[in-house]
Design an enzyme around this catalytic site. Sequence first.
Site, PDB file in Angstrom:
ATOM      1  N   GLY B  74       0.803  -1.224   0.000  1.00  0.00           N
ATOM      2  CA  GLY B  74       0.000   0.000   0.000  1.00  0.00           C
ATOM      3  C   GLY B  74       0.813   1.239   0.000  1.00  0.00           C
ATOM      4  O   GLY B  74       1.974   1.209   0.259  1.00  0.00           O
ATOM      5  N   THR B  75       0.248   2.371  -0.380  1.00  0.00           N
ATOM      6  CA  THR B  75       1.110   3.553  -0.287  1.00  0.00           C
ATOM      7  C   THR B  75       0.762   4.725  -1.152  1.00  0.00           C
ATOM      8  O   THR B  75      -0.069   4.627  -2.039  1.00  0.00           O
ATOM      9  CB  THR B  75       2.513   3.121  -0.686  1.00  0.00           C
ATOM     10  N   THR B  76       1.421   5.854  -0.896  1.00  0.00           N
ATOM     11  CA  THR B  76       1.520   6.919  -1.899  1.00  0.00           C
ATOM     12  C   THR B  76       2.953   7.417  -1.843  1.00  0.00           C
ATOM     13  O   THR B  76       3.460   7.725  -0.768  1.00  0.00           O
ATOM     14  CB  THR B  76       0.593   8.102  -1.554  1.00  0.00           C
ATOM     15  N   LYS B 107       9.705   4.148   3.665  1.00  0.00           N
ATOM     16  CA  LYS B 107       9.505   3.819   2.265  1.00  0.00           C
ATOM     17  C   LYS B 107      10.539   4.448   1.350  1.00  0.00           C
ATOM     18  O   LYS B 107      10.421   4.374   0.128  1.00  0.00           O
ATOM     19  CB  LYS B 107       8.112   4.243   1.814  1.00  0.00           C
TER      20      LYS B 107
END
Lengths: 236, 278
Positions: B74-76, B107
């Site tokens: 998941g992430t941005t 990240k």
Amino acid sequence: MMISAQNYGDKMKEYHYTGPVEHKFSPYAFNGGTVLAVAGDDFAIVASDTRLSEGYTIHSRDSPKCYKLTDTTVLGCSGFHGDCLTLTKIIEARLKMYKHSNNKTMTSGAIAAMLSTILYGRRFFPYYVYNIIGGLDEEGRGAVYSFDPVGSYQRDSYKAGGSASAMLQPLLDNQIGFKNMEKVEQLPLSLEKAEQLIKDVFISAAERDVYTGDALKLCIVTKEGIREEIMPLRKD
Amino acid sequence: MKMALLDVCGISDWVKEDTFNPESASVDRVNHFSFAAREPEFAVPIGVDPAEFLKPLTESEDGVEGVRIKLEHGTTTLAFKFQHGVMVAVDSRASSGSYVSTQMFKKVIEINPYLLGTMSGSAADCVYWERVLAKECRIYKLRNKERISVSAASKLLANMVANYRGMGLSMGTMICGWDKKGPGLYYVDEDGLRLSGNMFSTGSGSSYAYGVMDSGFRYDLTVPEAYDLAQRAIFHATHRDAYSGGTVNMYHMKESGWIKVSQEDVGDLYHRFAAEKK
């Protein structure tokens, strides 16, 4: 709106299929169990319940999930018991190999990095194990490393893993991480308070998670060594 | 057929034998006593296509016979080039299914003082392959007595993962750096896709980040304006995307190397921006 009996009959066949069903052999099983680790300024505690279950059966009430790796590091693994056993066997072999090649014991950080690559070596056929390492780092401070089944890891100050992890983690976030609280005095965590908190937290987990219970085993890692303590939990 | 073509080109003499070959995968080749201590080895389930084997276990709701292996995702993340270098900003949430495993996941991997890699998709894939990339960059520097270019580093990563195409890796990363040609920014994908560009955003919250970035971006932004834009873009993505959150970590890649600009909790940012509106 008229539904013909035949159409309805075909639909019923889909829901009540009575022919032969193919079952493929699944190499995994879920054996339950919860593991928790907390790091303090000069200590680390790894705790696990001791119930081993499969489906509705309890295979054993005395199967702890903490494995002592070195004098300063304990590994907690929950998930599929077969993979836990093999993984710990491989880690112990690698620890010995490192000791023989480098003439020193592996540090917690090194064990964590090694475990990450061991787990990723099975990226396409994972070890179904949720690992948490607790121990002391080179400076004597408590360290907790949490992993996902394929080796993603990072250092935390506290982490819960296993079947009741979703119940325990928010409580730890609030009590140890002081999350979602305003204007509270953020005192550092003492060993006694951490032990009491872990016992309380597992008692709650045993109430609400069927796979957690029977007994709690605590491994307390300090510079004096590793002390073990067992406390009974609900057996139902 | 692929092997025949490699033979004709004379490449098979030195190409590494780590590409997935269905025939040989039906025999258990992993030596259980070497533990991958010297050569990296990948264990593969015998007789089945690994991607087909893993998909029902990790992606379906109930898994296989009650066993569901939850991997972290998941992430941005975003990065853009502007007149003073490259801005990199990421969120810090790692989720396993609908459970948030951690709100403080790193990240951005610091490969060397002049190279950064971001991570999105599967956490383990990104961490592992970027660590291998860091190793390769270090070996390059030792062999060639000069730092590797951003172009070459991103190409190494793209080629490494392209060997495992179709096997279920999930990785969307941006390699940012500063080399002899100036600031560099490349997007590398799990399919081996590699694109050079001036602005990228990856992950489940990328559409929200693009919206904010595009509306505020100019090449001649000042440094504080760029910091603000990058932070806002990630913040808005975390606000609307369930799988992004935690803190906004920001890095600035300059000619003298990268610096870590800030790490701010999204909750604090919300109150700061809300106060600004009044």
